[in-house]
Write an enzyme that holds these catalytic residues in place. Structure first.
Site, PDB file in Angstrom:
ATOM      1  N   ARG A  33     -77.926  -2.210  83.909  1.00  0.00           N
ATOM      2  CA  ARG A  33     -78.752  -2.378  82.709  1.00  0.00           C
ATOM      3  C   ARG A  33     -80.053  -1.593  82.805  1.00  0.00           C
ATOM      4  O   ARG A  33     -80.624  -1.200  81.782  1.00  0.00           O
ATOM      5  CB  ARG A  33     -79.035  -3.869  82.479  1.00  0.00           C
ATOM      6  N   ILE A  59     -83.138  -3.844  73.261  1.00  0.00           N
ATOM      7  CA  ILE A  59     -81.882  -4.057  73.969  1.00  0.00           C
ATOM      8  C   ILE A  59     -81.683  -5.563  74.012  1.00  0.00           C
ATOM      9  O   ILE A  59     -82.596  -6.318  74.371  1.00  0.00           O
ATOM     10  CB  ILE A  59     -81.919  -3.439  75.384  1.00  0.00           C
ATOM     11  N   SER A  60     -80.525  -6.022  73.592  1.00  0.00           N
ATOM     12  CA  SER A  60     -80.300  -7.460  73.431  1.00  0.00           C
ATOM     13  C   SER A  60     -80.378  -8.209  74.757  1.00  0.00           C
ATOM     14  O   SER A  60     -80.126  -7.651  75.832  1.00  0.00           O
ATOM     15  CB  SER A  60     -78.935  -7.717  72.786  1.00  0.00           C
ATOM     16  N   GLN A  61     -80.719  -9.468  74.664  1.00  0.00           N
ATOM     17  CA  GLN A  61     -80.709 -10.383  75.803  1.00  0.00           C
ATOM     18  C   GLN A  61     -79.316 -10.382  76.437  1.00  0.00           C
ATOM     19  O   GLN A  61     -78.309 -10.467  75.732  1.00  0.00           O
ATOM     20  CB  GLN A  61     -81.067 -11.779  75.294  1.00  0.00           C
ATOM     21  N   PRO A  62     -79.214 -10.284  77.760  1.00  0.00           N
ATOM     22  CA  PRO A  62     -77.897 -10.277  78.408  1.00  0.00           C
ATOM     23  C   PRO A  62     -77.012 -11.451  78.008  1.00  0.00           C
ATOM     24  O   PRO A  62     -75.800 -11.274  77.833  1.00  0.00           O
ATOM     25  CB  PRO A  62     -78.242 -10.300  79.899  1.00  0.00           C
TER      26      PRO A  62
END
Length: 212
Positions: A33, A59-62
């Site tokens: 990431r 960038i989206s939360q994992p």
């Protein structure tokens, strides 16, 4: 901060939050990431949080990446998935390792170009990109047996519903930008669409028109 131990802490956190699909977890474990964020934020890449990537995008939360991927695959393997909102390319990279082919639409050209470079670096070559209006989907290559939307729409775009194959699944956040939003799972059935509300979320808005 990009050590294997750091990544394992993230995987443990995702498991604690309810992610159980081992294929999804394995792909997140091995996907770097930190390559998808600015160097200044690389030390935070394996935190379970969204991070800015410029152009008012994130960038989206994992957890959300894992959760949406898991929902998409809930009924079994998929061979053709449409992604609306390439962004950093992180969700794209995860999908590319889980499904046969990914078709990804992004309206911001500079973000798309960076995402392409990252996926080439990772040798992920089963993704086709389109610069354009995500609200329109990619009708020329429809139908898709999976659609994932990474920005919130005030309502589900009819164009995307039209491009969902029979039995296909769409995961999409719905609601007003900056206010209460709900993640929805939509399945195209024989006589229409079933919709399941999955909980509150917060996403950047899905906007019309390409942007250079």
């Amino acid at each position: 901060m990009t050590s294997q131990r750091t990544r394992e802490r993230l995987i443990q956190r995702l498991c604690e939050e309810g992610v159980s699909n081992t294929k999804v977890l394995d792909v997140i474990r091995r996907t770097p990431r930190h390559l998808f964020v600015d160097e200044a934020l690389a030390h935070r890449a394996y935190e379970d949080t969204a991070l800015p990537i410029g152009h008012n995008q994130t960038i989206s939360q994992p957890f959300m990446v894992a959760h949406m991927s898991e929902l998409l695959l809930e009924a079994g393997p998929l061979d053709k998935v449409l992604e609306i909102g390439t962004g950093s390319g992180y969700q794209t990279a995860i999908l590319a390792q889980l499904v046969e082919r990914v078709f990804s639409v992004e309206r911001i050209k500079v973000l798309q170009d960076r995402a392409k470079e990252r996926l080439v670096e990772l040798n992920l070559r089963n993704v086709v990109f389109r610069w354009g209006d995500g609200c329109e989907g990619w009708p020329a290559l429809a139908p898709y047996n999976g659609i994932i939307v990474t920005a919130v729409a005030p309502e589900v775009p009819q164009a995307l519903l039209d491009q969902l194959a029979p039995g296909g699944r769409m995961v999409i956040p719905v609601g007003p930008a900056g206010e209460a939003q709900q993640l929805m799972l939509i399945v195209r059935e024989e006589h229409g669409f079933s919709r399941r509300v999955l909980g509150a979320v917060r996403f950047v808005p899905l906007l019309n028109g390409p942007l250079a």
